[in-house]
Enzyme design. Structure first.
Site, PDB file in Angstrom:
ATOM      1  N   PRO A  87       0.816  -1.219   0.000  1.00 28.32           N
ATOM      2  CA  PRO A  87       0.000   0.000   0.000  1.00 28.32           C
ATOM      3  C   PRO A  87       0.848   1.267   0.000  1.00 28.32           C
ATOM      4  CG  PRO A  87      -0.212  -1.195   2.095  1.00 28.32           C
ATOM      5  CD  PRO A  87       0.589  -2.054   1.179  1.00 28.32           C
ATOM      6  N   GLU A 114       3.819  -6.868   8.148  1.00 24.10           N
ATOM      7  CA  GLU A 114       4.047  -5.429   8.005  1.00 24.10           C
ATOM      8  C   GLU A 114       4.941  -5.094   6.807  1.00 24.10           C
ATOM      9  OE1 GLU A 114       2.433  -3.079   9.947  1.00 24.10           O
ATOM     10  OE2 GLU A 114       1.393  -4.888  10.619  1.00 24.10           O
ATOM     11  N   ARG A 156      -3.857  -9.514 -20.255  1.00 21.78           N
ATOM     12  CA  ARG A 156      -4.909  -9.299 -21.253  1.00 21.78           C
ATOM     13  C   ARG A 156      -4.474  -8.328 -22.347  1.00 21.78           C
ATOM     14  NH1 ARG A 156      -7.825  -4.825 -20.607  1.00 21.78           N
ATOM     15  NH2 ARG A 156      -9.777  -5.571 -21.481  1.00 21.78           N
ATOM     16  N   ASP A 171     -11.111   0.078 -23.792  1.00 23.49           N
ATOM     17  CA  ASP A 171     -11.135   0.024 -22.329  1.00 23.49           C
ATOM     18  C   ASP A 171     -11.222   1.400 -21.703  1.00 23.49           C
ATOM     19  OD1 ASP A 171     -10.773  -2.676 -22.323  1.00 23.49           O
ATOM     20  OD2 ASP A 171      -8.613  -2.586 -21.948  1.00 23.49           O
TER      21      ASP A 171
HETATM   22  N1  ADE Z   1      -0.574  -5.275   0.141  1.00 23.27           N
HETATM   23  C1  ADE Z   1      -1.402  -4.873   1.104  1.00 23.27           C
HETATM   24  N2  ADE Z   1      -2.197  -3.894   0.692  1.00 23.27           N
HETATM   25  C2  ADE Z   1      -1.859  -3.656  -0.595  1.00 23.27           C
HETATM   26  C3  ADE Z   1      -2.313  -2.734  -1.576  1.00 23.27           C
HETATM   27  N3  ADE Z   1      -3.279  -1.845  -1.340  1.00 23.27           N
HETATM   28  N4  ADE Z   1      -1.725  -2.759  -2.782  1.00 23.27           N
HETATM   29  C4  ADE Z   1      -0.731  -3.632  -3.030  1.00 23.27           C
HETATM   30  N5  ADE Z   1      -0.265  -4.509  -2.156  1.00 23.27           N
HETATM   31  C5  ADE Z   1      -0.822  -4.522  -0.944  1.00 23.27           C
END
Ligand code: ADE
Length: 229
Positions: A87, A114, A156, A171
């Site tokens: 994230p 983590e 794809r 797309d």
């Molecule tokens: N791992 C945990 N959350 C994630 C996310 N939002 N994007 C990519 N990998 C992740």
């Protein structure tokens, strides 16, 4: 295209045997290999995590198994690209998918807990392009689902994977005429279902009017769903 995915839950990647990606594999358009990170951990419990230096909640993935795994996989890649789903990475976009679709391959390093000890990215930065990438602004339990999504978005786009070459050009987010517009609604038979009719224009056979209508719908959809675009 060669795709390597490293995870402590290789079964999580079973969907890569199905549908579009599974068919691309069966047709040898892509070579997909899933690796169990624990195969590269050699203590009795095949430990892959440990407590974070500096304290704090959760566990961090130890660098040694990642080092062994990447050392064994990277030599199979020319111009290696190592994607770390997290994230805290840069946002995944159609543009990235298009760029990646031109590469000979990539490695997905799926962390859990983590995250992966930061020295792993440092160590491989000299030998590969190492890219932390996020699927979106929410936290998943690990990188596997994100890797599945990114792989599907890339595969794809590969020549020969979709039946109809035009479908990727239409797309949402595809470059070209409809740039940065969401795709509008689509319909198929029957012409009336539970009292809901298909818009007349789509039955008119007038391709000019249909194209104009689709563009108007795309603009309206984008205004409502994604005004920032
Ligand atoms: N791992 C945990 N959350 C994630 C996310 N939002 N994007 C990519 N990998 C992740």
């Amino acid at each position: 295209m060669r795709l390597d995915i490293i995870s402590i839950f290789p079964d999580y990647l079973a969907p890569l045997e199905l549908s579009l990606v599974g068919r691309a594999r069966a047709r040898q358009l892509i070579d997909v290999r899933v690796h169990d990170l624990r195969d590269y951990a050699h203590d009795r419990h095949r430990t892959v995590d440990d407590v974070p230096y500096g304290g704090g909640p959760g566990m961090v993935m130890r660098p040694e198994p990642w080092g062994e795994a990447l050392d064994s996989i990277l030599p199979d890649h020319q111009a290696p690209l190592v994607i770390i789903p997290t994230p805290s990475g840069r946002p995944f976009t159609q543009h990235l998918a298009q760029q990646w679709s031109l590469r000979p391959g990539m490695v997905f390093a799926c962390g859990r807990y983590e995250g992966i000890d930061a020295r792993v990215a440092q160590e491989y930065a000299g030998r590969a392009e190492v890219l932390p990438v996020s699927l979106g602004d929410y936290v998943l339990a690990g990188g596997e689902v994100a890797a599945l999504a990114m792989i599907e978005a890339v595969v794809r786009l590969l020549p020969g994977v979709l039946g109809n070459d035009e479908s990727v050009q239409d797309d949402s987010f595809a470059p070209g005429a409809m740039e940065s517009l969401l795709e509008g609604p689509v319909y198929t038979r029957p012409p009336e279902w539970r009292g809901h009719a298909v818009p007349d224009v789509l039955l008119s056979g007038d391709h000019g009017r249909i194209a104009t209508w689709r563009r108007d719908q795309a603009i309206e959809r984008t205004r409502v769903m994604r005004p920032e675009l």
